[in-house]
Scaffold this motif. Sequence first.
Motif, PDB file in Angstrom:
ATOM      1  N   MET A   1       0.653  -1.016  -0.062  1.00 14.72           N
ATOM      2  CA  MET A   1       0.077   0.133   0.189  1.00 14.72           C
ATOM      3  C   MET A   1       0.734   1.635   0.047  1.00 14.72           C
ATOM      4  N   LYS A   2       0.869   2.031  -1.090  1.00 21.40           N
ATOM      5  CA  LYS A   2       1.130   3.237  -0.546  1.00 21.40           C
ATOM      6  C   LYS A   2       0.713   4.636  -0.153  1.00 21.40           C
ATOM      7  N   LYS A   3       1.973   4.577   0.626  1.00 16.23           N
ATOM      8  CA  LYS A   3       1.865   5.729   1.913  1.00 16.23           C
ATOM      9  C   LYS A   3       1.175   7.431   1.083  1.00 16.23           C
ATOM     10  N   GLN A   4       0.571   8.108   1.703  1.00 17.45           N
ATOM     11  CA  GLN A   4       0.134   9.012   0.885  1.00 17.45           C
ATOM     12  C   GLN A   4       0.742  10.366   1.956  1.00 17.45           C
ATOM     13  N   TYR A   5       1.001  11.915   1.747  1.00 16.93           N
ATOM     14  CA  TYR A   5       1.877  12.394   2.295  1.00 16.93           C
ATOM     15  C   TYR A   5       1.597  13.624   2.317  1.00 16.93           C
ATOM     16  N   LYS A   6       1.441  15.091   2.417  1.00 13.98           N
ATOM     17  CA  LYS A   6       0.997  16.240   3.270  1.00 13.98           C
ATOM     18  C   LYS A   6       2.168  16.766   2.634  1.00 13.98           C
ATOM     19  N   ILE A   7       1.385  17.316   1.551  1.00 13.17           N
ATOM     20  CA  ILE A   7       3.173  18.913   1.257  1.00 13.17           C
ATOM     21  C   ILE A   7       2.098  20.460   2.070  1.00 13.17           C
ATOM     22  N   VAL A   8       3.671  20.446   3.073  1.00 14.76           N
ATOM     23  CA  VAL A   8       2.834  22.327   4.294  1.00 14.76           C
ATOM     24  C   VAL A   8       3.222  22.770   3.420  1.00 14.76           C
ATOM     25  N   VAL A   9       2.635  23.486   1.857  1.00 13.58           N
ATOM     26  CA  VAL A   9       3.016  24.357   1.699  1.00 13.58           C
ATOM     27  C   VAL A   9       2.236  25.490   0.810  1.00 13.58           C
ATOM     28  N   GLY A  10       1.962  26.409   0.632  1.00 11.23           N
ATOM     29  CA  GLY A  10       0.759  26.951   0.781  1.00 11.23           C
ATOM     30  C   GLY A  10       0.927  27.095  -0.970  1.00 11.23           C
ATOM     31  N   ASN A  11      -0.604  27.319  -1.725  1.00 11.70           N
ATOM     32  CA  ASN A  11      -1.396  27.051  -2.944  1.00 11.70           C
ATOM     33  C   ASN A  11      -0.757  28.510  -4.059  1.00 11.70           C
ATOM     34  N   THR A  12      -0.658  29.766  -2.840  1.00  9.88           N
ATOM     35  CA  THR A  12      -0.293  30.473  -3.996  1.00  9.88           C
ATOM     36  C   THR A  12       0.616  31.437  -3.158  1.00  9.88           C
ATOM     37  N   VAL A  13       0.983  32.506  -3.524  1.00  9.12           N
ATOM     38  CA  VAL A  13       2.420  33.272  -2.838  1.00  9.12           C
ATOM     39  C   VAL A  13       2.517  34.472  -3.541  1.00  9.12           C
ATOM     40  N   ALA A  14       3.333  35.749  -2.497  1.00  9.31           N
ATOM     41  CA  ALA A  14       3.400  36.471  -3.016  1.00  9.31           C
ATOM     42  C   ALA A  14       4.533  37.056  -3.837  1.00  9.31           C
ATOM     43  N   VAL A  15       4.558  37.257  -4.916  1.00 11.43           N
ATOM     44  CA  VAL A  15       6.000  37.621  -5.662  1.00 11.43           C
ATOM     45  C   VAL A  15       5.854  39.151  -5.613  1.00 11.43           C
ATOM     46  N   LEU A  16       7.278  39.232  -5.387  1.00 13.74           N
ATOM     47  CA  LEU A  16       7.427  40.931  -5.510  1.00 13.74           C
ATOM     48  C   LEU A  16       8.215  40.889  -6.405  1.00 13.74           C
ATOM     49  N   VAL A  17       7.686  42.379  -7.354  1.00 14.38           N
ATOM     50  CA  VAL A  17       8.149  42.513  -8.334  1.00 14.38           C
ATOM     51  C   VAL A  17       9.077  43.424  -8.344  1.00 14.38           C
ATOM     52  N   ALA A  18       9.969  44.458  -8.857  1.00 15.54           N
ATOM     53  CA  ALA A  18      10.639  45.601  -8.512  1.00 15.54           C
ATOM     54  C   ALA A  18      11.566  45.797  -9.509  1.00 15.54           C
ATOM     55  N   GLY A  19      11.628  47.101 -10.149  1.00 12.43           N
ATOM     56  CA  GLY A  19      12.507  47.242 -11.306  1.00 12.43           C
ATOM     57  C   GLY A  19      12.463  48.886 -11.715  1.00 12.43           C
ATOM     58  N   SER A  20      12.639  49.498 -12.464  1.00 17.48           N
ATOM     59  CA  SER A  20      12.516  50.529 -13.001  1.00 17.48           C
ATOM     60  C   SER A  20      12.439  50.786 -14.357  1.00 17.48           C
ATOM     61  N   HIS A  21      11.691  52.080 -14.521  1.00 16.10           N
ATOM     62  CA  HIS A  21      11.934  52.912 -15.794  1.00 16.10           C
ATOM     63  C   HIS A  21      12.431  53.616 -16.092  1.00 16.10           C
ATOM     64  N   THR A  22      12.399  54.223 -17.184  1.00 16.48           N
ATOM     65  CA  THR A  22      13.012  54.953 -17.734  1.00 16.48           C
ATOM     66  C   THR A  22      12.350  55.988 -18.313  1.00 16.48           C
ATOM     67  N   ASN A  23      12.276  57.589 -17.225  1.00 19.54           N
ATOM     68  CA  ASN A  23      11.132  58.817 -17.892  1.00 19.54           C
ATOM     69  C   ASN A  23      11.538  59.307 -19.323  1.00 19.54           C
ATOM     70  N   GLU A  24      10.627  60.586 -19.727  1.00 21.18           N
ATOM     71  CA  GLU A  24      11.391  60.562 -20.892  1.00 21.18           C
ATOM     72  C   GLU A  24      12.688  61.919 -21.033  1.00 21.18           C
ATOM     73  N   SER A  25      13.237  61.861 -19.726  1.00 18.46           N
ATOM     74  CA  SER A  25      14.285  62.689 -18.743  1.00 18.46           C
ATOM     75  C   SER A  25      15.396  61.748 -19.040  1.00 18.46           C
ATOM     76  N   GLY A  26      15.206  60.092 -19.067  1.00 22.43           N
ATOM     77  CA  GLY A  26      16.306  59.504 -19.122  1.00 22.43           C
ATOM     78  C   GLY A  26      16.182  59.102 -17.339  1.00 22.43           C
ATOM     79  N   ASN A  27      15.646  59.491 -16.367  1.00 26.59           N
ATOM     80  CA  ASN A  27      16.252  59.850 -14.654  1.00 26.59           C
ATOM     81  C   ASN A  27      15.164  58.045 -15.121  1.00 26.59           C
ATOM     82  N   ALA A  28      15.996  57.147 -14.360  1.00 29.11           N
ATOM     83  CA  ALA A  28      15.137  55.907 -13.748  1.00 29.11           C
ATOM     84  C   ALA A  28      13.957  56.316 -12.618  1.00 29.11           C
ATOM     85  N   ILE A  29      12.869  55.971 -13.214  1.00 31.99           N
ATOM     86  CA  ILE A  29      11.774  55.706 -12.097  1.00 31.99           C
ATOM     87  C   ILE A  29      11.578  54.198 -10.881  1.00 31.99           C
TER      88      ILE A  29
END
Length: 115
Positions: A1-29
């Motif tokens: 008989m195959k043993k069943q295991y429970k995985i203790v990791v949530g079904n969702t995750v908060a993913v931090l997205v960080a970066g910058s974009h350059t404006n018309e003046s050439g500045n990184a925002i």
Amino acid sequence: MKKQYKIVVGNTVAVLVAGSHTNESGNAIPFKFSLICKRLDTAGLKSALNGGETQIDEFIADVAMGWRDQRLVLEDDDKPAEFCEEALAALLSISGMGMLCFTAYMKEAGAKAKN
């Protein structure tokens, strides 16, 4: 008989997205926000990536369920847009955003070494 295991990791995750974009003046925002995503296991990730045929934006659209502190997509009254399919598509229309979100997802969704 195959043993069943429970995985203790949530079904969702908060993913931090960080970066910058350059404006018309050439500045990184700088920007950062969190995407709330479905957490895929190894088999789910392999299936979702479909042998490399899935586009990055499609992958993000399939796993993203919400966001927090997003300020790049605004409503007509300049308030941050609520998460929905159309607002996510607008976010992903920013050049490079899909890859940035994908890279952040891959970093946060799986197990990683403790610093």
